[in-house]
Design a protein around this motif. Structure first.
Motif, PDB file in Angstrom:
ATOM      1  N   TYR A 197      -6.609  29.288 -34.110  1.00 55.50           N
ATOM      2  CA  TYR A 197      -7.194  28.599 -35.262  1.00 55.50           C
ATOM      3  C   TYR A 197      -6.352  28.774 -36.518  1.00 55.50           C
ATOM      4  CZ  TYR A 197     -11.522  27.774 -32.704  1.00 55.50           C
ATOM      5  OH  TYR A 197     -12.441  27.335 -31.786  1.00 55.50           O
ATOM      6  N   LYS A 198      -6.433  27.759 -37.392  1.00 58.78           N
ATOM      7  CA  LYS A 198      -5.902  27.826 -38.742  1.00 58.78           C
ATOM      8  C   LYS A 198      -7.069  28.094 -39.688  1.00 58.78           C
ATOM      9  CE  LYS A 198      -1.708  26.390 -37.529  1.00 58.78           C
ATOM     10  NZ  LYS A 198      -0.492  27.202 -37.683  1.00 58.78           N
ATOM     11  N   LEU A 199      -6.845  28.964 -40.686  1.00 52.52           N
ATOM     12  CA  LEU A 199      -7.896  29.333 -41.626  1.00 52.52           C
ATOM     13  C   LEU A 199      -7.675  28.648 -42.970  1.00 52.52           C
ATOM     14  CD1 LEU A 199      -8.077  33.194 -40.959  1.00 52.52           C
ATOM     15  CD2 LEU A 199      -9.571  31.421 -40.013  1.00 52.52           C
ATOM     16  N   PHE A 200      -8.787  28.219 -43.612  1.00 51.50           N
ATOM     17  CA  PHE A 200      -8.706  27.523 -44.891  1.00 51.50           C
ATOM     18  C   PHE A 200      -9.777  28.050 -45.838  1.00 51.50           C
ATOM     19  CE2 PHE A 200      -7.054  24.749 -41.652  1.00 51.50           C
ATOM     20  CZ  PHE A 200      -5.918  24.204 -42.224  1.00 51.50           C
ATOM     21  N   MET A 219      -4.723  26.326 -46.917  1.00 48.64           N
ATOM     22  CA  MET A 219      -4.556  27.175 -45.748  1.00 48.64           C
ATOM     23  C   MET A 219      -4.197  28.591 -46.178  1.00 48.64           C
ATOM     24  SD  MET A 219      -2.396  26.513 -42.239  1.00 48.64           S
ATOM     25  CE  MET A 219      -0.804  27.091 -42.801  1.00 48.64           C
ATOM     26  N   ILE A 220      -4.803  29.574 -45.530  1.00 46.50           N
ATOM     27  CA  ILE A 220      -4.500  30.970 -45.795  1.00 46.50           C
ATOM     28  C   ILE A 220      -3.914  31.588 -44.528  1.00 46.50           C
ATOM     29  CG2 ILE A 220      -6.188  31.265 -47.628  1.00 46.50           C
ATOM     30  CD1 ILE A 220      -8.146  32.360 -45.634  1.00 46.50           C
ATOM     31  N   GLU A 221      -3.034  32.552 -44.730  1.00 46.61           N
ATOM     32  CA  GLU A 221      -2.349  33.174 -43.601  1.00 46.61           C
ATOM     33  C   GLU A 221      -3.181  34.322 -43.043  1.00 46.61           C
ATOM     34  OE1 GLU A 221       0.277  31.842 -42.352  1.00 46.61           O
ATOM     35  OE2 GLU A 221       0.543  30.385 -43.970  1.00 46.61           O
ATOM     36  N   ASP A 246      -8.605  44.562 -45.579  1.00 43.35           N
ATOM     37  CA  ASP A 246      -8.350  44.352 -44.155  1.00 43.35           C
ATOM     38  C   ASP A 246      -7.629  43.025 -43.937  1.00 43.35           C
ATOM     39  OD1 ASP A 246      -9.614  46.681 -43.568  1.00 43.35           O
ATOM     40  OD2 ASP A 246     -11.457  45.762 -42.789  1.00 43.35           O
ATOM     41  N   LYS A 247      -6.558  43.038 -43.193  1.00 42.68           N
ATOM     42  CA  LYS A 247      -5.895  41.780 -42.857  1.00 42.68           C
ATOM     43  C   LYS A 247      -6.808  40.941 -41.966  1.00 42.68           C
ATOM     44  CE  LYS A 247      -1.108  43.364 -43.244  1.00 42.68           C
ATOM     45  NZ  LYS A 247       0.192  43.508 -42.559  1.00 42.68           N
ATOM     46  N   PHE A 248      -6.804  39.632 -42.190  1.00 42.79           N
ATOM     47  CA  PHE A 248      -7.682  38.756 -41.432  1.00 42.79           C
ATOM     48  C   PHE A 248      -7.422  38.838 -39.929  1.00 42.79           C
ATOM     49  CE2 PHE A 248      -7.600  36.040 -45.467  1.00 42.79           C
ATOM     50  CZ  PHE A 248      -8.679  36.712 -45.992  1.00 42.79           C
ATOM     51  N   GLU A 249      -6.163  39.045 -39.556  1.00 39.91           N
ATOM     52  CA  GLU A 249      -5.832  39.092 -38.134  1.00 39.91           C
ATOM     53  C   GLU A 249      -6.534  40.252 -37.443  1.00 39.91           C
ATOM     54  OE1 GLU A 249      -1.633  39.262 -38.223  1.00 39.91           O
ATOM     55  OE2 GLU A 249      -1.526  41.221 -39.220  1.00 39.91           O
ATOM     56  N   ASN A 250      -6.878  41.299 -38.208  1.00 41.41           N
ATOM     57  CA  ASN A 250      -7.629  42.428 -37.654  1.00 41.41           C
ATOM     58  C   ASN A 250      -9.131  42.277 -37.900  1.00 41.41           C
ATOM     59  OD1 ASN A 250      -5.177  43.715 -36.892  1.00 41.41           O
ATOM     60  ND2 ASN A 250      -4.946  44.515 -38.963  1.00 41.41           N
ATOM     61  N   ALA A 251      -9.490  41.871 -39.118  1.00 39.01           N
ATOM     62  CA  ALA A 251     -10.906  41.809 -39.486  1.00 39.01           C
ATOM     63  C   ALA A 251     -11.665  40.732 -38.725  1.00 39.01           C
ATOM     64  CB  ALA A 251     -11.030  41.560 -40.992  1.00 39.01           C
ATOM     65  N   PHE A 252     -10.994  39.618 -38.386  1.00 36.56           N
ATOM     66  CA  PHE A 252     -11.688  38.489 -37.769  1.00 36.56           C
ATOM     67  C   PHE A 252     -11.531  38.428 -36.255  1.00 36.56           C
ATOM     68  CE2 PHE A 252     -11.076  35.965 -41.954  1.00 36.56           C
ATOM     69  CZ  PHE A 252     -12.090  36.703 -42.539  1.00 36.56           C
ATOM     70  N   GLU A 253     -10.702  39.299 -35.698  1.00 39.15           N
ATOM     71  CA  GLU A 253     -10.473  39.242 -34.251  1.00 39.15           C
ATOM     72  C   GLU A 253     -11.771  39.520 -33.488  1.00 39.15           C
ATOM     73  OE1 GLU A 253      -7.465  41.046 -30.834  1.00 39.15           O
ATOM     74  OE2 GLU A 253      -7.555  41.980 -32.826  1.00 39.15           O
ATOM     75  N   GLY A 254     -12.529  40.550 -33.918  1.00 43.06           N
ATOM     76  CA  GLY A 254     -13.785  40.869 -33.249  1.00 43.06           C
ATOM     77  C   GLY A 254     -14.808  39.759 -33.322  1.00 43.06           C
ATOM     78  N   PRO A 255     -15.083  39.204 -34.522  1.00 49.00           N
ATOM     79  CA  PRO A 255     -16.030  38.099 -34.601  1.00 49.00           C
ATOM     80  C   PRO A 255     -15.645  36.899 -33.753  1.00 49.00           C
ATOM     81  CG  PRO A 255     -15.674  39.027 -36.772  1.00 49.00           C
ATOM     82  CD  PRO A 255     -14.711  39.711 -35.860  1.00 49.00           C
ATOM     83  N   LEU A 298      -8.854  39.633 -48.212  1.00 50.62           N
ATOM     84  CA  LEU A 298      -9.694  39.097 -49.275  1.00 50.62           C
ATOM     85  C   LEU A 298      -9.119  39.412 -50.654  1.00 50.62           C
ATOM     86  CD1 LEU A 298     -13.248  40.035 -47.924  1.00 50.62           C
ATOM     87  CD2 LEU A 298     -12.132  37.800 -47.829  1.00 50.62           C
ATOM     88  N   ALA A 299      -8.466  40.549 -50.782  1.00 47.60           N
ATOM     89  CA  ALA A 299      -7.912  40.956 -52.075  1.00 47.60           C
ATOM     90  C   ALA A 299      -6.818  40.012 -52.557  1.00 47.60           C
ATOM     91  CB  ALA A 299      -7.367  42.384 -51.983  1.00 47.60           C
ATOM     92  N   THR A 300      -6.218  39.250 -51.674  1.00 46.95           N
ATOM     93  CA  THR A 300      -5.115  38.355 -52.049  1.00 46.95           C
ATOM     94  C   THR A 300      -5.566  36.920 -52.274  1.00 46.95           C
ATOM     95  OG1 THR A 300      -4.524  37.758 -49.765  1.00 46.95           O
ATOM     96  CG2 THR A 300      -3.554  39.764 -50.675  1.00 46.95           C
ATOM     97  N   ILE A 301      -6.866  36.626 -52.065  1.00 45.42           N
ATOM     98  CA  ILE A 301      -7.350  35.249 -52.171  1.00 45.42           C
ATOM     99  C   ILE A 301      -8.017  35.053 -53.526  1.00 45.42           C
ATOM    100  CG2 ILE A 301      -8.771  33.459 -51.122  1.00 45.42           C
ATOM    101  CD1 ILE A 301      -6.501  34.482 -49.341  1.00 45.42           C
ATOM    102  N   ASP A 302      -7.424  34.239 -54.367  1.00 49.08           N
ATOM    103  CA  ASP A 302      -7.971  33.993 -55.700  1.00 49.08           C
ATOM    104  C   ASP A 302      -9.296  33.239 -55.604  1.00 49.08           C
ATOM    105  OD1 ASP A 302      -5.862  35.216 -56.999  1.00 49.08           O
ATOM    106  OD2 ASP A 302      -4.706  33.354 -57.195  1.00 49.08           O
TER     107      ASP A 302
END
Length: 362
Positions: free
Chosen positions: A167-170, A175-177, A147-156, A182-186
């Motif tokens: 907000y900027k995410l880290f 910084m992560i876009e 799930d892209k963060f822009e979709n997964a985190f919008e509800g929370p 999650l699959a793209t974050i080492d």
């Protein structure tokens, strides 16, 4: 209640699952941002229980989906490792009965045939998001790994009364876009923390050295600390610092402490790696900290290849730091620089570590 309704955030509220089962009224008795299931809610209920928009927050759980998909990643809840599904066989109900998987980035495959082994894997992780803005809070959510963060985190964020776009995410100080997943974050694991900083954008950098010393190395073994002190001439928000990179190694361990006017705001032990511009290890702090004009911002660090063993590592260092007022920076004259009170490994105004401080104005 309508399941699509978004409820307002109240400080004394806690999450519960409003989508998986029939909603039972509950009493708002615990300050928490954890989502409770039906069994947990029954344990908490006592006396007359009232449910309203004042004490309910929408659930952020998504619909269930297949965990194993050929060519996709899965997460092992038992070992906390990522695997790629190389091949897959399912029954008539699409339940997996055989799979060939390999560790992420690896080539050696293993086979799974037992139902209990399949149960170790998931396609969703529990993630905590620490929000730093006009109010500080932590929310818990369980996004699918693709799930892209822009979709997964919008509800929370909406449920907490905030807007994700502000907000900027880290993660791990990087910084992560919002179009990542999650699959793209080492290196991310179940239960890890993401940090969200409100609308501050890219921080400013102040470099205190005229040049980097490359002719000889700075000795670090973790026994003695290096330190420096920045005194801003106007109000700032401190968000990061740099130390110098190892000359011949890929990483080192660093314990750092940040102290503002005698108050410790962070004291952490981390691994320094992924040298930037060859000479720097740049670290974003877990939070953003106010420092008023004239305040004392003290950075102290203990560096070694291995802090427990106090094993030696040689780093680059800065020199000609006493000319810091002439170094080209975006905000010339913003800082006065003095030696740190505990520095006894050589770092001072003229030379040593902490070449950069990262900050926002105001």
């Amino acid at each position: 209640m309508e399941k699509s309704q978004v409820y307002s955030f109240h400080k004394e509220s806690f999450y519960r699952d409003t989508l998986g089962e029939d909603c039972l009224p509950f009493q708002n008795i615990t300050s928490s941002l954890k989502e409770f299931n039906q069994a947990e809610m029954k344990k908490k209920g006592d006396g007359d229980i009232v449910m309203s928009e004042a004490n309910v927050i929408k659930s952020f759980k998504g619909q269930t989906s297949l965990v194993f998909n050929k060519g996709k990643l899965v997460y092992d809840k038992k070992t906390h490792e990522w695997y790629k599904v190389l091949d897959l066989k399912t029954d008539d109900n699409y339940k997996p009965i055989w799979a060939s998987i390999a560790k992420k980035g690896g080539t050696d495959s293993i086979e799974i045939t037992k139902e209990e082994d399949f149960d170790h894997f998931t396609n969703a992780l529990t993630i905590l998001i620490k929000i730093e803005g006009q109010k500080s809070l932590t929310i818990e959510t369980t996004p699918k790994i693709y799930d892209k963060f822009e979709n997964a985190f919008e509800g929370p964020f909406d449920g907490a009364g905030e807007q994700l776009m502000s907000y900027k995410l880290f993660f791990n100080s990087k910084m992560i876009e919002k179009d990542q997943s999650l699959a793209t974050i080492d290196g991310i694991k179940d239960g890890d923390i993401l940090y969200a900083s409100e609308g501050l954008g890219k921080p400013f950098k102040f470099n205190r050295f005229q040049e980097v010393n490359t002719s000889w190395g700075w000795s670090n073994s973790g026994g003695s600390p290096d330190g420096i002190m920045f005194k801003p001439t106007q109000n700032i928000k401190v968000c990061g610092f740099s130390t110098f990179a190892a000359r011949e190694k890929d990483s080192y361990e660093i314990r750092y402490r940040v102290r503002i006017d005698g108050v410790d705001v962070e004291d952490e032990t981390i691994v320094g790696t992924n040298w930037e511009d060859k000479y720097y290890f740049r670290h974003r702090l877990n939070g953003v900290y106010n420092a008023s004009a004239g305040s004392k911002i003290e950075f102290t660090c203990w560096i070694a290849e291995n802090l427990a063993n106090r094993s030696y590592v040689e780093t680059f260092s800065g020199q000609r730091g006493d000319d810091y007022k002439d170094v080209e920076n975006e905000h010339m004259g913003l800082f006065e620089i003095e030696s740190g009170g505990e520095s006894c490994n050589g770092t001072g105004v003229y030379s040593g570590h902490f070449p950069e401080i990262f900050y926002y104005l105001g």
